[in-house]
Design an enzyme around this catalytic site. Sequence first.
Site, short mmCIF file in Angstrom:
data_model
loop_
_atom_site.label_atom_id
_atom_site.label_comp_id
_atom_site.label_asym_id
_atom_site.label_seq_id
_atom_site.Cartn_x
_atom_site.Cartn_y
_atom_site.Cartn_z
N HIS A 160 17.02 -57.12 18.21
CA HIS A 160 17.56 -56.33 17.12
C HIS A 160 19.02 -56.70 16.88
O HIS A 160 19.80 -56.73 17.82
CB HIS A 160 17.40 -54.84 17.40
CG HIS A 160 17.49 -54.08 16.14
ND1 HIS A 160 18.70 -53.70 15.62
CD2 HIS A 160 16.55 -53.73 15.25
CE1 HIS A 160 18.47 -53.12 14.45
NE2 HIS A 160 17.18 -53.12 14.20
N PRO A 161 19.40 -57.03 15.63
CA PRO A 161 20.75 -57.55 15.40
C PRO A 161 21.87 -56.51 15.49
O PRO A 161 23.04 -56.87 15.40
CB PRO A 161 20.67 -58.12 13.97
CG PRO A 161 19.54 -57.42 13.32
CD PRO A 161 18.58 -57.03 14.42
N CYS A 162 21.55 -55.24 15.72
CA CYS A 162 22.63 -54.24 15.64
C CYS A 162 23.64 -54.38 16.77
O CYS A 162 24.78 -53.95 16.63
CB CYS A 162 22.06 -52.83 15.54
SG CYS A 162 21.11 -52.31 16.95
N LYS A 163 23.28 -55.00 17.90
CA LYS A 163 24.24 -55.16 18.99
C LYS A 163 25.00 -56.50 18.92
O LYS A 163 25.98 -56.70 19.61
CB LYS A 163 23.51 -55.11 20.35
CG LYS A 163 22.69 -53.85 20.57
CD LYS A 163 23.53 -52.78 21.21
CE LYS A 163 22.77 -51.54 21.66
NZ LYS A 163 21.54 -51.21 20.99
#
Lengths: 202, 263
Positions: A160-163
């Site tokens: 997931h790219p949010c981190k």
Amino acid sequence: MSLFNPEDPFEIDLISITERAAVFNVEIKRINAKMDNAIMSYKDFVTYIEAILAISNSTSDYWKLNVVNDNKFLTKKQSVLLENPEDINERLIATFEYHVVYNISYAVPVLCFDVWNQNGSRISLEDYWKYNKHLRDFNMHDTLTQTDHPALNRPIFAFHPCKTHEILKGFARTSKNPIVSWLSVVRHFVHLELLETYIKNC
Amino acid sequence: MANDREILREIWEGKLPICFRLDSEEVADVREPDPFYLMVPRLSYFPLVTDKVKRHFVKYVDSEKSEQEMWLEYNGQPLKWHYPIGVLFDLLFDKDEILPWNITVHLDKFPDAEIFRFSNKDMVESYFMSCLKEADVLKHRGQIAGSMQKKDHNQLWLGLQNDKFDQFWAVNRKLMETTNDTEYFKYIPFRCYLENGYKQKLVKPVGDNGSKRTLQDLLNEMFPDQPEVQIKTHGLIPPLDTPLQWLSEHLSYPDNFLHLCVV
């Protein structure tokens, strides 16, 4: 200028503190500005993956540059022996295909992968999770998701790219190639080998 | 912030009649199963509304296959059921056909290279929430979704899953607000669908001169060589002069994206 006044050990040098605070604030502002810069444009993304490709070609590594529907991305295939950390007798040889793609909304690189077992069938997310000790402390659904490959328009597993933005921030000031630095952090989750040469050149 | 509340409710209440039939080659029983009819919300996802469909057909297939995952097909194509139902319909439904929408059910040979595997509802939730967060990154740099509590996320998800408009919108309205003294989102979250997938771009709802940008501006940016292109969403063809900010606040799906199908 010291913080400690020998004339009076209990009188702290206030000027010095204010000065230091000022210096600190400037530093924070500078880091924040850099943090904003940790957002990567697609153009920068292409520059960085082309640099990775150049090293790959010169070291006989196997990264490939793909261009599909005006989207550039890197891929690499690799086979890995996976062991269940809770039962070392449970093993399997998995073939990974890694994709380093660009996410336009987050403006970051994304590490995607397909993974098959030896008979060519796909390994499910749950099974994959079981075989990786690095993933144990994370919630599976917050970390790995199925996603649409931005160029191929088909399902693929992805971090997931949010981190990612946070990881990139950490390298914003020091790295010549933030994609390599970021890969060096996330690669353990997907058994991705990264030769020393890449790290030395970033 | 969305203020044409009756429009939000109209959109929420959009439903489609569907007739599910088990693929005749998978019927292992002497009896042919009856088709299964459902009215489903356009805004929902097939994996959320088809438990009953699977239960209905599972007794007619080979018992070895009854544990397998179900998938759906229309016109020879596996349905990409991570798209909302209304998007699939607007994108694929053959204009020469009449309702109900006839969909074939399979319990064998799951096409996992082509469609998402949703083994349980948690996986659908995880996908839905990741879309919603992505939309908020585009609208507010992720600050609103990021500052919400787990219970707000749950309320959004349960509101959608249980078809509860008030429950969903009590939280979703925060995601549809604008921040920092502006009346615009940073970018408009949208996906523009063509037959084999969708495209995304960064499109702002306001021009450099401060004027409101419209659907026409978005389409010019997406398809510079096709001045005549039109899109459909929720079964409607919105006027091309509709402001993007209004479209985003009122015609977005629950994942906070506009899903625009090129017609």
